[in-house]
Design a protein around this motif. Sequence first.
Motif, PDB file in Angstrom:
ATOM      1  N   UNK A 132      -1.445   1.352  17.219  1.00 29.80           N
ATOM      2  CA  UNK A 132      -1.349   0.990  15.806  1.00 29.80           C
ATOM      3  C   UNK A 132       0.082   0.574  15.499  1.00 29.80           C
ATOM      4  N   UNK A 133       0.278  -0.575  14.848  1.00 32.30           N
ATOM      5  CA  UNK A 133       1.646  -0.941  14.451  1.00 32.30           C
ATOM      6  C   UNK A 133       2.300   0.196  13.657  1.00 32.30           C
ATOM      7  N   UNK A 134       3.536   0.508  13.996  1.00 28.88           N
ATOM      8  CA  UNK A 134       4.218   1.611  13.318  1.00 28.88           C
ATOM      9  C   UNK A 134       4.293   1.398  11.806  1.00 28.88           C
ATOM     10  N   UNK A 135       4.390   0.135  11.404  1.00 32.17           N
ATOM     11  CA  UNK A 135       4.449  -0.183   9.982  1.00 32.17           C
ATOM     12  C   UNK A 135       3.140   0.121   9.271  1.00 32.17           C
ATOM     13  N   UNK A 136       2.054   0.268  10.042  1.00 31.84           N
ATOM     14  CA  UNK A 136       0.728   0.519   9.467  1.00 31.84           C
ATOM     15  C   UNK A 136       0.313   1.983   9.508  1.00 31.84           C
ATOM     16  N   UNK A 137       1.264   2.867   9.751  1.00 30.79           N
ATOM     17  CA  UNK A 137       0.918   4.279   9.898  1.00 30.79           C
ATOM     18  C   UNK A 137       0.165   4.816   8.684  1.00 30.79           C
ATOM     19  N   UNK A 138       0.667   4.590   7.501  1.00 29.79           N
ATOM     20  CA  UNK A 138       0.025   5.129   6.307  1.00 29.79           C
ATOM     21  C   UNK A 138      -1.323   4.458   6.055  1.00 29.79           C
ATOM     22  N   UNK A 139      -1.408   3.153   6.320  1.00 28.92           N
ATOM     23  CA  UNK A 139      -2.681   2.452   6.148  1.00 28.92           C
ATOM     24  C   UNK A 139      -3.725   3.005   7.106  1.00 28.92           C
ATOM     25  N   UNK A 140      -3.301   3.303   8.348  1.00 28.50           N
ATOM     26  CA  UNK A 140      -4.232   3.880   9.310  1.00 28.50           C
ATOM     27  C   UNK A 140      -4.651   5.275   8.883  1.00 28.50           C
ATOM     28  N   UNK A 141      -3.689   6.077   8.437  1.00 30.90           N
ATOM     29  CA  UNK A 141      -4.013   7.442   8.013  1.00 30.90           C
ATOM     30  C   UNK A 141      -5.019   7.426   6.865  1.00 30.90           C
ATOM     31  N   UNK A 142      -4.828   6.522   5.913  1.00 31.34           N
ATOM     32  CA  UNK A 142      -5.740   6.423   4.778  1.00 31.34           C
ATOM     33  C   UNK A 142      -7.139   6.025   5.242  1.00 31.34           C
ATOM     34  N   UNK A 143      -7.216   5.056   6.162  1.00 25.92           N
ATOM     35  CA  UNK A 143      -8.503   4.633   6.684  1.00 25.92           C
ATOM     36  C   UNK A 143      -9.200   5.778   7.413  1.00 25.92           C
ATOM     37  N   UNK A 144      -8.444   6.504   8.255  1.00 25.10           N
ATOM     38  CA  UNK A 144      -9.013   7.615   9.022  1.00 25.10           C
ATOM     39  C   UNK A 144      -9.466   8.741   8.094  1.00 25.10           C
ATOM     40  N   UNK A 145      -8.670   9.012   7.044  1.00 29.40           N
ATOM     41  CA  UNK A 145      -9.019  10.079   6.103  1.00 29.40           C
ATOM     42  C   UNK A 145     -10.292   9.749   5.337  1.00 29.40           C
ATOM     43  N   UNK A 146     -10.532   8.470   5.057  1.00 27.13           N
ATOM     44  CA  UNK A 146     -11.751   8.063   4.363  1.00 27.13           C
ATOM     45  C   UNK A 146     -12.962   8.119   5.295  1.00 27.13           C
ATOM     46  N   UNK A 147     -12.745   7.827   6.570  1.00 28.10           N
ATOM     47  CA  UNK A 147     -13.859   7.810   7.526  1.00 28.10           C
ATOM     48  C   UNK A 147     -14.291   9.213   7.934  1.00 28.10           C
ATOM     49  N   UNK A 148     -13.358  10.170   7.959  1.00 22.76           N
ATOM     50  CA  UNK A 148     -13.673  11.515   8.429  1.00 22.76           C
ATOM     51  C   UNK A 148     -14.849  12.160   7.702  1.00 22.76           C
TER      52      UNK A 148
END
Length: 248
Positions: A132-148
């Motif tokens: 994951x691009x380091x700049x996208x860390x928060x975007x990835x976390x948000x996506x993962x938190x919604x999918x969980x």
Amino acid sequence: MSYVEGFLVAVPAANKELYRKHAQEAWSIFAEFGMSRLVEGWGDDVPDGKVTDFKRAVELKPDEVALFSWFELPSKEVREAANQKLMTDPRMQQMGQMPFDGMRMVFGGFSVMVDEGPGGKMGHIDGYVLAVPKANKEAYREMAAKAAPVFLDHGATRVVECWEDDVKDGKVTDFRRAVKATKDEAIVFSWVEWPSKEAREKGWPKLMEDERMKYDPASTPFDGQRMIYGTFTPIVDETVKGEKRKTA
């Protein structure tokens, strides 16, 4: 924040029981040094990928099986202290030769960024590694938190997403090569726990049809073509008695 040491291993199929016994014998030492859980996931459905896959990640041979495994620890500090003790503990030397090629083992330390679900008895694992691009860390976390919660609604018992903290280059294999990560990308080590393979097979079609799992490929914060994934059966799942899992 809790911490995870993640591993990918290639083990000869004929050494399955020997590997399991080796891991269980080592667990008593690991637990003594502060590790709270050890899981060894034996490859069940590990598909070939077009760009990357678990087999290429560990340079799997025809007679070998890919494993997805991890330690859980209360903190990075505990992990660092434990690793120092393991390097000098004579009991580790007395265990003899490892029943796999350690030169092809992939390993690294990760900070937990999402940890959802009650956990409990586990019978099947979805394992993932991605860049994951380091700049996208928060975007990835948000996506993962919604999918969980969607995974949990369809039968999973726990979803964990871990962000690279201490991932070094290896001589033969490593996490970065496994997913062809670029310099501006971080490694994510992730898994989903299910109570059984049957529960996973029942829940997966419903999961894929759930509207909450629909994403625009253009807005996905990582390159899915380089993600490696598979399903695994736990052959070792050891937890310190009385240990309460801490969420991120």
